[in-house]
Design a protein around this motif. Structure first.
Motif, PDB file in Angstrom:
ATOM      1  N   ALA A  24       0.852  -1.111  -0.051  1.00 17.73           N
ATOM      2  CA  ALA A  24      -0.168  -0.012   0.122  1.00 17.73           C
ATOM      3  C   ALA A  24       0.632   1.296  -0.133  1.00 17.73           C
ATOM      4  N   MET A  25       1.966   1.112   0.807  1.00 16.74           N
ATOM      5  CA  MET A  25       2.733   2.451   0.798  1.00 16.74           C
ATOM      6  C   MET A  25       3.391   2.638  -0.714  1.00 16.74           C
ATOM      7  N   GLN A  26       3.987   1.750  -1.157  1.00 17.83           N
ATOM      8  CA  GLN A  26       4.569   1.903  -2.521  1.00 17.83           C
ATOM      9  C   GLN A  26       3.343   2.273  -3.523  1.00 17.83           C
ATOM     10  N   LEU A  27       2.146   1.841  -3.436  1.00 15.53           N
ATOM     11  CA  LEU A  27       0.944   2.228  -4.302  1.00 15.53           C
ATOM     12  C   LEU A  27       0.829   4.080  -3.979  1.00 15.53           C
ATOM     13  N   LEU A  28       0.942   4.316  -2.728  1.00 19.14           N
ATOM     14  CA  LEU A  28       0.702   5.805  -2.372  1.00 19.14           C
ATOM     15  C   LEU A  28       1.714   6.505  -2.852  1.00 19.14           C
ATOM     16  N   GLN A  29       2.899   6.161  -2.752  1.00 14.63           N
ATOM     17  CA  GLN A  29       4.318   6.730  -3.069  1.00 14.63           C
ATOM     18  C   GLN A  29       4.284   6.981  -4.566  1.00 14.63           C
ATOM     19  N   SER A  30       3.479   6.099  -5.430  1.00 15.83           N
ATOM     20  CA  SER A  30       3.683   6.067  -6.673  1.00 15.83           C
ATOM     21  C   SER A  30       2.666   7.385  -7.377  1.00 15.83           C
ATOM     22  N   GLY A  31       1.700   7.874  -6.405  1.00 16.65           N
ATOM     23  CA  GLY A  31       0.993   8.960  -6.836  1.00 16.65           C
ATOM     24  C   GLY A  31      -0.098   8.721  -7.876  1.00 16.65           C
ATOM     25  N   GLU A  32      -0.442   7.503  -7.992  1.00 15.50           N
ATOM     26  CA  GLU A  32      -1.467   7.153  -8.852  1.00 15.50           C
ATOM     27  C   GLU A  32      -2.690   6.675  -8.450  1.00 15.50           C
ATOM     28  N   ILE A  33      -2.770   6.449  -7.232  1.00 18.46           N
ATOM     29  CA  ILE A  33      -4.004   5.981  -6.586  1.00 18.46           C
ATOM     30  C   ILE A  33      -4.115   6.869  -5.319  1.00 18.46           C
ATOM     31  N   ASN A  34      -5.397   7.022  -4.694  1.00 13.84           N
ATOM     32  CA  ASN A  34      -5.712   7.771  -3.442  1.00 13.84           C
ATOM     33  C   ASN A  34      -5.678   6.485  -2.336  1.00 13.84           C
ATOM     34  N   VAL A  35      -5.996   7.032  -0.999  1.00 15.44           N
ATOM     35  CA  VAL A  35      -5.773   6.108   0.052  1.00 15.44           C
ATOM     36  C   VAL A  35      -6.857   5.018   0.102  1.00 15.44           C
ATOM     37  N   THR A  36      -8.042   5.404  -0.556  1.00 16.71           N
ATOM     38  CA  THR A  36      -9.249   4.334  -0.187  1.00 16.71           C
ATOM     39  C   THR A  36      -8.871   3.121  -1.154  1.00 16.71           C
ATOM     40  N   GLU A  37      -8.352   3.647  -2.477  1.00 16.72           N
ATOM     41  CA  GLU A  37      -8.021   2.632  -3.393  1.00 16.72           C
ATOM     42  C   GLU A  37      -6.749   1.629  -3.382  1.00 16.72           C
ATOM     43  N   ALA A  38      -5.880   2.320  -2.344  1.00 20.62           N
ATOM     44  CA  ALA A  38      -4.784   1.566  -1.824  1.00 20.62           C
ATOM     45  C   ALA A  38      -5.099   0.506  -0.882  1.00 20.62           C
ATOM     46  N   ALA A  39      -5.919   1.024   0.195  1.00 16.21           N
ATOM     47  CA  ALA A  39      -6.316   0.089   0.827  1.00 16.21           C
ATOM     48  C   ALA A  39      -7.406  -1.025   0.344  1.00 16.21           C
ATOM     49  N   LEU A  40      -8.116  -0.842  -0.457  1.00 16.59           N
ATOM     50  CA  LEU A  40      -8.972  -1.836  -1.136  1.00 16.59           C
ATOM     51  C   LEU A  40      -8.087  -2.721  -1.868  1.00 16.59           C
ATOM     52  N   SER A  41      -7.128  -2.130  -2.629  1.00 12.77           N
ATOM     53  CA  SER A  41      -6.020  -2.922  -3.638  1.00 12.77           C
ATOM     54  C   SER A  41      -5.357  -4.086  -2.774  1.00 12.77           C
ATOM     55  N   VAL A  42      -5.144  -3.898  -1.356  1.00 13.22           N
ATOM     56  CA  VAL A  42      -4.693  -4.847  -0.567  1.00 13.22           C
ATOM     57  C   VAL A  42      -5.358  -5.761   0.220  1.00 13.22           C
TER      58      VAL A  42
END
Length: 316
Positions: A268-286
């Motif tokens: 999730a941290m790596q997804l957020l640092q990519s700047g391509e998704i928001n917090v909710t999307e990062a949480a759901l994706s993992v």
């Protein structure tokens, strides 16, 4: 075949961490280098080339290197030393250079992932002080100014540590300390492989158990959004639930649940640092359906809420 000489490592925003950009190649590639106060250097090489190339570099001796091939296959030749070396996926090599040497790496048009551990020869001698007989082939080759190279299969224990290095769950100073400890652990496994009697009797799992635990970890990583429960995971790798937990902690230093949680949050941290998704999307994706629970777990591990990582990764 194209021959290149990589540029000097460039410092990053993190202390004692450097990069060599190989984007000028026909394809993609980079070296990530971590330099530790213990004298160990950890190098992760990741390339995906469209055409085969040769990379030439000079190594200042005396030095001892450990190379682990996780994907692909590569060869290397050494001047003035002979013969060369070839390592494929699942193998690891140990090499010593008591004198300065020019290395030519032969990289095929393929995806390749390698991890190197480099240390000065004197440092290895200090690590093995009092146990020189165990490592006499390596130590003697250095003292006699003679290069040596040996290739072994990468053991299950080594594969577990290599996986942990590639998926470090921390950042900043915690990351630096974590990777240094893993580099030390990797070195100990390689030295023990050179002389099996170095292992303490009655204190190790079977090769089959190691492989089952690594498979269990892969199952968890492949199913972050819908992982199996402990009973299902144990059944899938042919272990009882109690043995799965005991062996998993022995290999990874964590229970399967802790390992899954750490990997989810790191991803999730790596997804957020990519700047391509928001917090909710990062949480759901993992696999986190509860955003509040995700934010709390995230802050506990990284010391800051997930939104802060998103903010820091977004261009201003």
């Amino acid at each position: 075949m194209k021959i290149i000489q990589p540029g000097a490592p460039q410092p990053t925003s993190e202390p004692n961490r450097f990069k060599v950009d190989l984007s000028s190649l026909s394809g993609r590639g980079e070296w990530d280098i971590d330099v530790f106060s213990s004298g160990l250097n950890l190098v992760v090489v990741h390339t995906k080339l469209n055409h085969p190339i040769q990379i030439q570099k000079t190594v200042v001796a005396p030095i001892v290197g450990l190379g682990f091939c996780l994907a692909g296959e590569f060869g290397a030749s050494f001047m003035p030393s002979k013969p060369g070396l070839k390592i494929r996926t699942g193998q690891s090599g140990l090499f010593t250079f008591p004198q300065d040497v020019e290395i030519t790496e032969h990289l095929p048009a393929d995806h390749m992932l390698r991890i190197y551990l480099m240390l000065e020869g004197d440092l290895l001698s200090s690590f093995t002080q009092g146990d020189e007989d165990y490592f006499s082939p390596v130590i003697k080759s250095l003292k006699k100014k003679r290069s040596s190279r040996v290739v072994h299969d990468t053991t299950a224990l080594m594969r577990a540590v290599l996986y942990q290095i590639l998926h470090c769950p921390y950042c900043g100073k915690a990351r630096h300390l974590y990777l240094e400890s893993k580099a030390m652990e990797l070195l100990s496994h390689k030295l023990a492989q050179l002389h099996p009697s170095f292992n303490c009797p009655g204190n190790e799992l079977t090769r089959s158990d190691y492989d089952r635990i690594i498979h269990a970890a892969e199952v968890l990583v492949d199913n972050l959004d819908n992982p199996p429960n402990t009973k299902e995971l144990a059944r899938s790798v042919g272990l009882s639930g109690s043995k799965l937990n005991r062996c998993f902690r022995s290999v990874y230093g964590a229970s399967p649940f802790e390992y899954l949680r750490n990997h989810r949050l790191q991803t999730a941290m790596q997804l957020l640092q990519s700047g391509e998704i928001n917090v909710t999307e990062a949480a759901l994706s993992v696999g986190y359906a509860n955003l509040s629970y995700f934010s709390k777990a995230f802050k506990t591990m990284f010391g800051a809420p997930p939104g802060e990582f998103l903010h820091n990764s977004t261009p201003k």
